[in-house]
Design an enzyme around this catalytic site. Structure first.
Site, short mmCIF file in Angstrom:
data_model
loop_
_atom_site.label_atom_id
_atom_site.label_comp_id
_atom_site.label_asym_id
_atom_site.label_seq_id
_atom_site.Cartn_x
_atom_site.Cartn_y
_atom_site.Cartn_z
N ASP A 100 -19.56 10.08 20.04
CA ASP A 100 -20.98 10.33 19.83
C ASP A 100 -21.31 11.74 20.34
O ASP A 100 -20.67 12.70 19.91
CB ASP A 100 -21.78 9.23 20.52
CG ASP A 100 -23.29 9.32 20.33
OD1 ASP A 100 -23.75 9.08 19.21
OD2 ASP A 100 -23.99 9.63 21.31
N HIS A 266 -21.41 0.74 16.89
CA HIS A 266 -21.34 2.13 17.33
C HIS A 266 -20.60 2.35 18.64
O HIS A 266 -19.79 3.27 18.75
CB HIS A 266 -22.76 2.70 17.42
CG HIS A 266 -22.80 4.13 17.86
ND1 HIS A 266 -22.23 5.15 17.13
CD2 HIS A 266 -23.33 4.70 18.97
CE1 HIS A 266 -22.43 6.29 17.75
NE2 HIS A 266 -23.08 6.06 18.88
#
Length: 286
Positions: A100, A266
């Site tokens: 990320d 995620h």
């Protein structure tokens, strides 16, 4: 968590490190801290020296004052933190893995210090400039928080700090059952701190400006990643929906990039740690 690891504060960063063998640094994303790696780092430490810092501004790491350009929270500034940290720990060459927001720091480290980075793994991220140039209605709708965080009047800080636990789903999708009790406690401490929230948002503001400019400059100069590079992505996230084959996005930056998707949402280090460990071990060993 992190049995056998040492907890230190080095150069303004809170860091856990342990294991032996070739060094690898793991860089977390937003809004996590280094404890997101609690199921991954000990497994890797069986054969690697593993270093897990809180990024600048995140968790308990230092939070320098920002400026109008947000340069103190640029990925170049964060990458410099990482190279300094690894030098302090005695590692002149190392692999870097970033998820990320940490993926942006990871590839910036490899671009700016190619003589120090042996291998690069980016997870759930493409170069900032590539993301922004592909921005369409779907991207803007799905990733609307980028533009909200980017507002200079600081509405994001006011909204988030009014109820950080609801904003970050701290008792639902990011609850202790999903994160693990100790990781969750560290996450809670971070999001409840207004200074940390502001610093995390500054990270995004830097991404929309100074970080994009750094990518544009590199691309114009023809700079590419020279170390072996792998991209991993969460197949139950939106990377493929937005970019199609994300490896194609990376190929102008690293023609020989390899990678694959992992069946996960995620936060892959928490949702699919065993598969992530296997992927990292296979790549880092070769």
């Amino acid at each position: 968590m992190f049995e056998g690891f040492q907890l230190d504060r080095i150069g303004g960063l809170r860091v856990r490190h342990g294991g032996s063998g070739l060094p690898v640094v793991l860089l977390h994303g937003h809004p996590r801290t280094h404890t997101t790696w609690w199921q991954v780092a000990p497994e890797l430490a069986r054969e690697f020296t593993v270093v897990c810092p809180d990024l600048r501004g995140y968790g308990e790491s230092h939070k320098p004052p920002s400026d109008a350009t947000h340069t103190p929270y640029s990925k170049r500034s964060m990458a410099r933190d990482i190279t300094s940290l690894m030098s302090e720990l005695g590692h002149e060459r190392f692999a870097v893995v970033g998820h990320d927001r940490g993926s942006y720091v990871a590839y910036r480290t490899a671009l700016d210090w190619p003589d120090r980075v042996t291998k690069l793994v980016v997870i759930d991220g493409v170069p900032v400039v590539e993301a922004l140039e592909r921005c369409d209605a779907k991207f803007a709708a799905d990733w609307w928080h980028w533009w909200f965080f980017g507002q200079l009047a600081k509405p994001a800080e006011r909204v988030i700090c009014a109820d950080p636990e609801t904003w970050y789903n701290a008792w639902t999708s990011n609850g202790p059952d999903q994160l693990g009790p100790e990781n969750h406690a560290d996450f809670l401490a971070a999001i409840r701190n207004p200074a940390t929230v502001h610093a995390m948002i500054e990270d995004y503001r830097a991404g929309l400006g100074v970080d994009r400019q750094a990518d544009e400059d590199d691309r114009a100069a023809g700079r590419q990643l020279t170390c072996p590079t792998m991209m991993l992505w969460s197949t139950r996230d939106d990377i493929e929906d937005i970019y199609g084959d994300p490896l194609q996005v990376w190929r102008s930056w690293c023609p020989q990039i390899v990678g694959h998707g992992i069946d996960s949402t995620h936060h892959v280090a928490e949702n699919a740690p065993a598969e992530l460990v296997r992927s990292l071990q296979t790549f880092l060993r070769t």
